[in-house]
Design a protein around this motif. Sequence first.
Motif, PDB file in Angstrom:
ATOM      1  N   LEU A   1       0.900  -1.339  -0.037  1.00 17.23           N
ATOM      2  CA  LEU A   1      -0.051   0.060  -0.149  1.00 17.23           C
ATOM      3  C   LEU A   1       0.882   1.283   0.033  1.00 17.23           C
ATOM      4  O   LEU A   1       0.486   2.226  -0.913  1.00 17.23           O
ATOM      5  CB  LEU A   1      -0.700   0.164   1.317  1.00 17.23           C
ATOM      6  CG  LEU A   1      -1.918   1.409   1.447  1.00 17.23           C
ATOM      7  CD1 LEU A   1      -2.747   1.147   0.126  1.00 17.23           C
ATOM      8  CD2 LEU A   1      -2.429   1.145   2.861  1.00 17.23           C
ATOM      9  N   ILE A   2       1.787   1.242   0.656  1.00 16.24           N
ATOM     10  CA  ILE A   2       2.728   2.291   0.880  1.00 16.24           C
ATOM     11  C   ILE A   2       3.511   2.782  -0.424  1.00 16.24           C
ATOM     12  O   ILE A   2       3.325   3.896  -0.964  1.00 16.24           O
ATOM     13  CB  ILE A   2       3.829   2.503   2.012  1.00 16.24           C
ATOM     14  CG1 ILE A   2       3.195   2.473   3.424  1.00 16.24           C
ATOM     15  CG2 ILE A   2       4.803   3.329   2.067  1.00 16.24           C
ATOM     16  CD1 ILE A   2       3.989   2.164   4.513  1.00 16.24           C
ATOM     17  N   PRO A   3       3.906   1.836  -1.322  1.00 21.29           N
ATOM     18  CA  PRO A   3       4.624   2.254  -2.472  1.00 21.29           C
ATOM     19  C   PRO A   3       3.393   2.380  -3.379  1.00 21.29           C
ATOM     20  O   PRO A   3       3.918   3.575  -4.006  1.00 21.29           O
ATOM     21  CB  PRO A   3       5.223   1.065  -2.801  1.00 21.29           C
ATOM     22  CG  PRO A   3       5.565   0.000  -1.771  1.00 21.29           C
ATOM     23  CD  PRO A   3       4.440   0.531  -0.624  1.00 21.29           C
ATOM     24  N   LEU A   4       2.267   2.012  -3.253  1.00 16.10           N
ATOM     25  CA  LEU A   4       1.256   2.340  -4.397  1.00 16.10           C
ATOM     26  C   LEU A   4       0.823   3.874  -3.940  1.00 16.10           C
ATOM     27  O   LEU A   4       0.669   4.625  -4.878  1.00 16.10           O
ATOM     28  CB  LEU A   4      -0.026   1.545  -4.142  1.00 16.10           C
ATOM     29  CG  LEU A   4      -1.257   1.752  -4.914  1.00 16.10           C
ATOM     30  CD1 LEU A   4      -0.706   1.546  -6.487  1.00 16.10           C
ATOM     31  CD2 LEU A   4      -2.424   1.055  -4.356  1.00 16.10           C
ATOM     32  N   VAL A   5       0.806   4.346  -2.777  1.00 14.59           N
ATOM     33  CA  VAL A   5       0.551   5.746  -2.621  1.00 14.59           C
ATOM     34  C   VAL A   5       1.801   6.694  -3.022  1.00 14.59           C
ATOM     35  O   VAL A   5       1.259   7.539  -3.489  1.00 14.59           O
ATOM     36  CB  VAL A   5       0.207   6.029  -0.981  1.00 14.59           C
ATOM     37  CG1 VAL A   5       0.110   7.497  -0.668  1.00 14.59           C
ATOM     38  CG2 VAL A   5      -0.875   5.015  -0.586  1.00 14.59           C
ATOM     39  N   ILE A   6       2.780   6.256  -2.711  1.00 16.24           N
ATOM     40  CA  ILE A   6       3.934   7.025  -3.022  1.00 16.24           C
ATOM     41  C   ILE A   6       4.013   6.970  -4.928  1.00 16.24           C
ATOM     42  O   ILE A   6       4.086   8.365  -5.328  1.00 16.24           O
ATOM     43  CB  ILE A   6       5.143   6.305  -2.727  1.00 16.24           C
ATOM     44  CG1 ILE A   6       5.511   6.577  -1.376  1.00 16.24           C
ATOM     45  CG2 ILE A   6       6.558   7.184  -3.521  1.00 16.24           C
ATOM     46  CD1 ILE A   6       6.550   5.888  -0.608  1.00 16.24           C
ATOM     47  N   LEU A   7       3.501   6.175  -5.680  1.00 13.36           N
ATOM     48  CA  LEU A   7       3.328   6.187  -7.118  1.00 13.36           C
ATOM     49  C   LEU A   7       2.453   7.118  -7.342  1.00 13.36           C
ATOM     50  O   LEU A   7       2.516   7.902  -8.198  1.00 13.36           O
ATOM     51  CB  LEU A   7       3.349   4.844  -7.534  1.00 13.36           C
ATOM     52  CG  LEU A   7       4.575   3.696  -7.499  1.00 13.36           C
ATOM     53  CD1 LEU A   7       4.212   2.273  -8.185  1.00 13.36           C
ATOM     54  CD2 LEU A   7       5.751   4.572  -8.328  1.00 13.36           C
ATOM     55  N   ILE A   8       1.090   7.209  -6.993  1.00 14.18           N
ATOM     56  CA  ILE A   8       0.265   7.844  -7.013  1.00 14.18           C
ATOM     57  C   ILE A   8       0.590   9.385  -6.975  1.00 14.18           C
ATOM     58  O   ILE A   8       0.357  10.064  -7.679  1.00 14.18           O
ATOM     59  CB  ILE A   8      -0.995   7.477  -6.114  1.00 14.18           C
ATOM     60  CG1 ILE A   8      -1.695   6.208  -6.830  1.00 14.18           C
ATOM     61  CG2 ILE A   8      -2.318   8.549  -6.522  1.00 14.18           C
ATOM     62  CD1 ILE A   8      -2.751   5.450  -5.881  1.00 14.18           C
ATOM     63  N   VAL A   9       1.334   9.598  -5.646  1.00 16.38           N
ATOM     64  CA  VAL A   9       1.647  11.244  -5.575  1.00 16.38           C
ATOM     65  C   VAL A   9       2.509  11.591  -6.500  1.00 16.38           C
ATOM     66  O   VAL A   9       2.389  12.398  -7.011  1.00 16.38           O
ATOM     67  CB  VAL A   9       2.193  11.265  -4.168  1.00 16.38           C
ATOM     68  CG1 VAL A   9       2.843  12.405  -3.749  1.00 16.38           C
ATOM     69  CG2 VAL A   9       1.119  10.904  -2.961  1.00 16.38           C
ATOM     70  N   ILE A  10       3.679  10.574  -6.857  1.00 16.63           N
ATOM     71  CA  ILE A  10       4.429  11.166  -7.865  1.00 16.63           C
ATOM     72  C   ILE A  10       3.693  11.328  -9.253  1.00 16.63           C
ATOM     73  O   ILE A  10       4.094  12.214  -9.973  1.00 16.63           O
ATOM     74  CB  ILE A  10       5.510   9.851  -7.968  1.00 16.63           C
ATOM     75  CG1 ILE A  10       6.353   9.758  -6.885  1.00 16.63           C
ATOM     76  CG2 ILE A  10       6.470  10.160  -9.404  1.00 16.63           C
ATOM     77  CD1 ILE A  10       7.398   8.655  -6.861  1.00 16.63           C
ATOM     78  N   GLY A  11       2.816  10.451  -9.629  1.00 18.64           N
ATOM     79  CA  GLY A  11       2.104  10.514 -10.826  1.00 18.64           C
ATOM     80  C   GLY A  11       1.151  11.718 -10.734  1.00 18.64           C
ATOM     81  O   GLY A  11       1.276  12.555 -11.849  1.00 18.64           O
ATOM     82  N   ILE A  12       0.488  12.197  -9.708  1.00 10.53           N
ATOM     83  CA  ILE A  12      -0.040  13.383  -9.618  1.00 10.53           C
ATOM     84  C   ILE A  12       0.804  14.691  -9.558  1.00 10.53           C
ATOM     85  O   ILE A  12       0.423  15.632 -10.449  1.00 10.53           O
ATOM     86  CB  ILE A  12      -0.907  13.447  -8.272  1.00 10.53           C
ATOM     87  CG1 ILE A  12      -1.881  12.155  -8.637  1.00 10.53           C
ATOM     88  CG2 ILE A  12      -1.685  14.867  -8.266  1.00 10.53           C
ATOM     89  CD1 ILE A  12      -2.990  12.266  -7.208  1.00 10.53           C
ATOM     90  N   SER A  13       2.016  14.479  -9.312  1.00  8.83           N
ATOM     91  CA  SER A  13       2.942  15.705  -9.362  1.00  8.83           C
ATOM     92  C   SER A  13       3.369  15.660 -10.550  1.00  8.83           C
ATOM     93  O   SER A  13       3.678  16.976 -11.150  1.00  8.83           O
ATOM     94  CB  SER A  13       3.911  15.322  -8.293  1.00  8.83           C
ATOM     95  OG  SER A  13       3.695  15.165  -7.000  1.00  8.83           O
ATOM     96  N   ILE A  14       3.827  14.957 -11.315  1.00  5.56           N
ATOM     97  CA  ILE A  14       4.089  15.118 -12.834  1.00  5.56           C
ATOM     98  C   ILE A  14       3.042  15.732 -13.646  1.00  5.56           C
ATOM     99  O   ILE A  14       3.302  16.368 -14.419  1.00  5.56           O
ATOM    100  CB  ILE A  14       4.688  13.673 -13.365  1.00  5.56           C
ATOM    101  CG1 ILE A  14       5.792  13.227 -12.613  1.00  5.56           C
ATOM    102  CG2 ILE A  14       4.767  13.770 -14.737  1.00  5.56           C
ATOM    103  CD1 ILE A  14       6.454  11.625 -12.826  1.00  5.56           C
ATOM    104  N   TYR A  15       1.780  15.185 -13.205  1.00  2.00           N
ATOM    105  CA  TYR A  15       0.688  15.760 -14.067  1.00  2.00           C
ATOM    106  C   TYR A  15       0.643  17.257 -13.987  1.00  2.00           C
ATOM    107  O   TYR A  15       0.186  17.932 -14.891  1.00  2.00           O
ATOM    108  CB  TYR A  15      -0.542  14.898 -13.743  1.00  2.00           C
ATOM    109  CG  TYR A  15      -1.824  15.646 -14.224  1.00  2.00           C
ATOM    110  CD1 TYR A  15      -2.157  15.561 -15.569  1.00  2.00           C
ATOM    111  CD2 TYR A  15      -2.484  16.257 -13.535  1.00  2.00           C
ATOM    112  CE1 TYR A  15      -3.155  16.076 -16.160  1.00  2.00           C
ATOM    113  CE2 TYR A  15      -3.789  16.968 -14.163  1.00  2.00           C
ATOM    114  CZ  TYR A  15      -4.171  16.797 -15.401  1.00  2.00           C
ATOM    115  OH  TYR A  15      -5.083  17.276 -15.837  1.00  2.00           O
TER     116      TYR A  15
END
Length: 94
Positions: free
Chosen positions: A33-47
Amino acid sequence: MYNRFAYMGPNMNPNTNPNTSPIIAPNMFLTWLIPLVILIVIGISIYMINKNNKGNIENKENKESAIDILEKRYANGEIDEKEYLKKKKLLKNK
């Protein structure tokens, strides 16, 4: 020979793994769950960064230069010829 009646831990059952317990099992849920949340935050930041950069590029293309604005003001009669020439000279020197 292996003694199967040797000390087997607190539950004394030889068929269970002593490394797993009900207390540790919920932590396995967090391992993905923690890596998934980190990936989502990175994706939103790049967007968001890309979205903001596109806006800046469009603003730069539509931006008028100071001389263009000065010429429009002179053409509209907002300033006289003397003031126009004075300001144009100042802008050319910059």
